[in-house]
Design an enzyme around this catalytic site. Structure first.
Site, PDB file in Angstrom:
ATOM      1  N   ASP A   1       0.400  -8.144   1.003  1.00  0.00           N
ATOM      2  CA  ASP A   1       0.416  -6.464   1.257  1.00  0.00           C
ATOM      3  C   ASP A   1       2.083  -5.999   1.336  1.00  0.00           C
ATOM      4  O   ASP A   1       2.622  -5.528   2.016  1.00  0.00           O
ATOM      5  CB  ASP A   1      -0.010  -5.752   2.825  1.00  0.00           C
ATOM      6  CG  ASP A   1      -0.139  -4.424   3.171  1.00  0.00           C
ATOM      7  OD1 ASP A   1       0.069  -3.397   1.629  1.00  0.00           O
ATOM      8  OD2 ASP A   1      -0.254  -3.814   3.883  1.00  0.00           O
TER       9      ASP A   1
ATOM     10  N   HIS B   1       0.918  -1.542  -0.172  1.00  0.00           N
ATOM     11  CA  HIS B   1      -0.001  -0.319   0.123  1.00  0.00           C
ATOM     12  C   HIS B   1       1.133   0.758  -0.191  1.00  0.00           C
ATOM     13  O   HIS B   1       0.287   2.497   0.065  1.00  0.00           O
ATOM     14  CB  HIS B   1      -1.019  -0.255   1.527  1.00  0.00           C
ATOM     15  CG  HIS B   1      -0.352   0.237   2.368  1.00  0.00           C
ATOM     16  ND1 HIS B   1       0.007  -0.773   3.438  1.00  0.00           N
ATOM     17  CD2 HIS B   1       0.044   1.144   3.564  1.00  0.00           C
ATOM     18  CE1 HIS B   1       0.619   0.323   4.376  1.00  0.00           C
ATOM     19  NE2 HIS B   1       0.199   1.081   4.226  1.00  0.00           N
TER      20      HIS B   1
ATOM     21  N   ILE C   1     -17.300 -20.303   2.364  1.00  0.00           N
ATOM     22  CA  ILE C   1     -17.638 -20.690   4.045  1.00  0.00           C
ATOM     23  C   ILE C   1     -17.595 -20.286   4.763  1.00  0.00           C
ATOM     24  O   ILE C   1     -18.093 -18.307   3.862  1.00  0.00           O
ATOM     25  CB  ILE C   1     -15.455 -21.423   4.230  1.00  0.00           C
ATOM     26  CG1 ILE C   1     -14.302 -19.728   3.950  1.00  0.00           C
ATOM     27  CG2 ILE C   1     -15.016 -22.642   3.267  1.00  0.00           C
ATOM     28  CD1 ILE C   1     -13.786 -20.150   4.702  1.00  0.00           C
TER      29      ILE C   1
ATOM     30  N   ASN D   1       4.972   5.001   8.887  1.00  0.00           N
ATOM     31  CA  ASN D   1       5.813   3.452   9.878  1.00  0.00           C
ATOM     32  C   ASN D   1       5.795   2.911   8.812  1.00  0.00           C
ATOM     33  O   ASN D   1       6.166   1.295   8.771  1.00  0.00           O
ATOM     34  CB  ASN D   1       5.678   2.967  10.802  1.00  0.00           C
ATOM     35  CG  ASN D   1       6.459   4.186  12.125  1.00  0.00           C
ATOM     36  OD1 ASN D   1       6.026   4.879  12.532  1.00  0.00           O
ATOM     37  ND2 ASN D   1       7.384   4.467  12.543  1.00  0.00           N
ATOM     38  N   SER D   2       4.490   2.541   8.014  1.00  0.00           N
ATOM     39  CA  SER D   2       4.298   1.976   7.150  1.00  0.00           C
ATOM     40  C   SER D   2       5.580   1.020   6.144  1.00  0.00           C
ATOM     41  O   SER D   2       5.948   1.719   5.436  1.00  0.00           O
ATOM     42  CB  SER D   2       3.079   1.655   6.219  1.00  0.00           C
ATOM     43  OG  SER D   2       1.723   2.252   7.034  1.00  0.00           O
TER      44      SER D   2
ATOM     45  N   VAL E   1     -14.107 -23.102  -2.509  1.00  0.00           N
ATOM     46  CA  VAL E   1     -15.640 -23.289  -2.359  1.00  0.00           C
ATOM     47  C   VAL E   1     -15.489 -21.401  -0.702  1.00  0.00           C
ATOM     48  O   VAL E   1     -14.704 -21.512  -1.453  1.00  0.00           O
ATOM     49  CB  VAL E   1     -14.620 -24.250  -0.486  1.00  0.00           C
ATOM     50  CG1 VAL E   1     -15.050 -25.883  -0.612  1.00  0.00           C
ATOM     51  CG2 VAL E   1     -13.942 -23.417   0.279  1.00  0.00           C
TER      52      VAL E   1
ATOM     53  N   LEU F   1      -8.808 -23.420  -3.311  1.00  0.00           N
ATOM     54  CA  LEU F   1      -9.389 -24.497  -3.385  1.00  0.00           C
ATOM     55  C   LEU F   1     -10.779 -24.661  -4.209  1.00  0.00           C
ATOM     56  O   LEU F   1     -11.723 -25.293  -4.263  1.00  0.00           O
ATOM     57  CB  LEU F   1     -10.102 -24.483  -1.622  1.00  0.00           C
ATOM     58  CG  LEU F   1     -10.351 -26.116  -1.076  1.00  0.00           C
ATOM     59  CD1 LEU F   1      -9.293 -26.963  -1.447  1.00  0.00           C
ATOM     60  CD2 LEU F   1     -10.803 -25.435   0.594  1.00  0.00           C
TER      61      LEU F   1
END
Length: 478
Positions: A146, A116, A278, A218-219, A276, A274
């Site tokens: 990220d 980001h 869920i 800080n990212s 599906v 997979l």
């Protein structure tokens, strides 16, 4: 007089004991001086610029830097800062800048940061500890974790030592170095509050939760253990005030390095799929399926021609473990499957008709259209484009919740419009764009009528109360 002397002696002994205890405690607190001296040269400041239309300008923070997208997710729509200068008319454009952090992982110029931080950047500039500024090339980015990998044209760069995030324990001291609000090489420290934390919109990362002070800028910066090894990448905070509130989240370095290796070698990330839909297992559902305890991932739907379908998985199966690792929450399943290499086998423990059985699934490669792939082929186009699966609500459910109408969200794709807005499986959609929703078909009708809007309100019912979230539509959805 003798009694006074005894009392004074006891008081003196008590004071000496207290001072001794404080001295011992002071010796036990960690020092970060040597860590900072060794690690600081490998931490970099990252600035980006991009052309944007003024009518779509984002809010800016101090020194003109843009609040990173991930932090905006937690700040919400009401930012703590005013709009940036130059609010021209529609069609005007100007350059905007953002600031973040990163760190060097190889002497020949590879740098890790958050996806980001560099998302949508037209130019990326890396400022080193020795004040050199170098243009960086984006090698690749993975939005699901990220993580972004950059490359600068330089040699003999200082690198950081990479640790093992699997060895982390709750209560362990950690430190962060980054550029909060543009202040280079700021150091903060704290302890690990929790590990393997799953956040609502990030099902592929088992986050490290800390109380280390993290703020915009800080990212992408490193999280260190006391040995000076990088154990995580600072990525997100949770806040209600717009500032740090003691909850910050870092991506485990083992996850990050795996992604970086794939980006460096292939330019993309392959993860298991997979096929599906869920949903979580509630206490009542667990009892109805004969399951002891509330855990596992309940399969609501199986996509046609998917790995799950080929393995014989069925709607109503509850996946309890993947390769002997327990599925404690349904949101853990995408991460467990995602780290299985496409073409590899996943050994599943499944509860079916009250009996536990073992199933082997040859995991597929996550299709390029991840949102659509996560959903079943039986969904209508609107649900696919929003990244959700919905189902009608029974009259007794509406009556119990005192709702006139609505549809239940049975699943949310890991990435998509709904996930970005914070919609969760189990939410009840009451209205879209101020239009009541009483069926999946009505949801499609209302969505089809939305024209020319970039953001529309979605009213949902969750945990006994109503709330609104904003759906930010893609350009081609308007």
């Amino acid at each position: 007089m003798q009694r006074i002397r005894r009392q004074f002696s006891l008081w003196l002994l008590l004071m000496v004991a207290m001072l001794g205890a404080q001295a011992v405690q002071a010796r036990e607190l960690p020092g970060f001086t040597e860590l900072v001296k060794q690690a600081a040269p490998g931490v970099v400041n990252i600035s980006t610029t991009r052309e944007i239309e003024r009518r779509n300008m984002r809010f800016n923070g101090p020194q003109g830097q843009e609040i990173p997208e991930r932090f905006r997710q937690f700040f919400g729509d009401q930012m703590p800062f005013g709009p940036g200068p130059g609010s021209g008319g529609p069609g005007d454009s100007e350059q905007r800048s953002s600031l973040g952090s990163g760190f060097i992982i190889s002497e020949d110029g590879y740098i890790l940061t958050n996806a980001h931080v560099v998302d949508g950047a037209d130019e990326i500039v890396v400022r080193l500890n020795d004040h050199r500024e170098l243009k960086a090339e984006l090698i690749g980015a993975d939005a699901k974790t990220d993580i972004a990998l950059l490359k600068v044209d330089a040699t003999d760069l200082p690198t950081l030592s990479i640790g093992d995030s699997e060895q982390l324990e709750v209560g362990e001291w950690v430190a962060a170095i980054g550029s909060p609000f543009g202040f280079d090489h700021s150091v903060t420290s704290g302890i690990i509050s929790a590990i393997n934390r799953t956040l609502p919109s990030d099902t592929y990362v088992p986050f490290i939760q800390t109380d280390v002070a993290i703020n915009p800028g800080n990212s992408g910066g490193p999280l260190f253990n006391l040995d000076g090894e990088v154990v995580g990448i600072n990525s997100q905070i949770f806040t209600r005030s717009g500032g740090f509130m003691g909850l910050s989240f870092a991506i485990p370095i083992n996850v990050a390095m795996n992604i970086a290796d794939q980006l460096r070698s292939d330019g993309r990330v392959s993860r298991g799929w997979l096929g599906v839909v869920i949903q979580p297992v509630s206490r009542d559902l667990a009892e109805s399926f004969g399951l002891e305890g509330v855990r596992g991932a309940l399969i609501a739907e199986v996509a046609r021609d998917s790995p799950a379908a080929e393995a014989g998985l069925q709607a109503g199966d509850i996946i309890l473990s993947v390769n002997n690792e327990q599925v404690e929450r349904f949101s853990n399943l995408p991460r467990l499957i995602g780290r299985v290499s496409p073409g590899g086998d996943a050994e599943l423990e499944v509860l079916r008709d009250g009996e536990r059985i073992d199933e082997t699934v040859t995991v597929g490669d996550w299709p390029k259209d991840g949102t659509q792939a996560a959903m079943s082929d039986g969904m209508n186009d609107t649900q696919t484009r929003l990244g959700i699966a919905v189902a009608p609500l029974e009259p007794e459910v509406l009556e119990r919740n005192n709702l006139p109408s609505g549809v239940r969200v049975t699943a949310v794709a890991p990435s998509g419009v709904a996930a970005d807005a914070g919609v969760r499986a189990g939410d009840i959609i009451v209205a879209l764009n101020q239009q009541a929703i009483d069926s999946p078909e009505r949801l499609a009708e209302v969505f089809a009528l939305i024209k020319g809007k970039r953001v529309v309100p979605l009213r949902i019912y969750r945990d006994g109360r109503s709330l609104f979230v904003a759906l930010r539509l893609a350009q081609n959805e308007q």
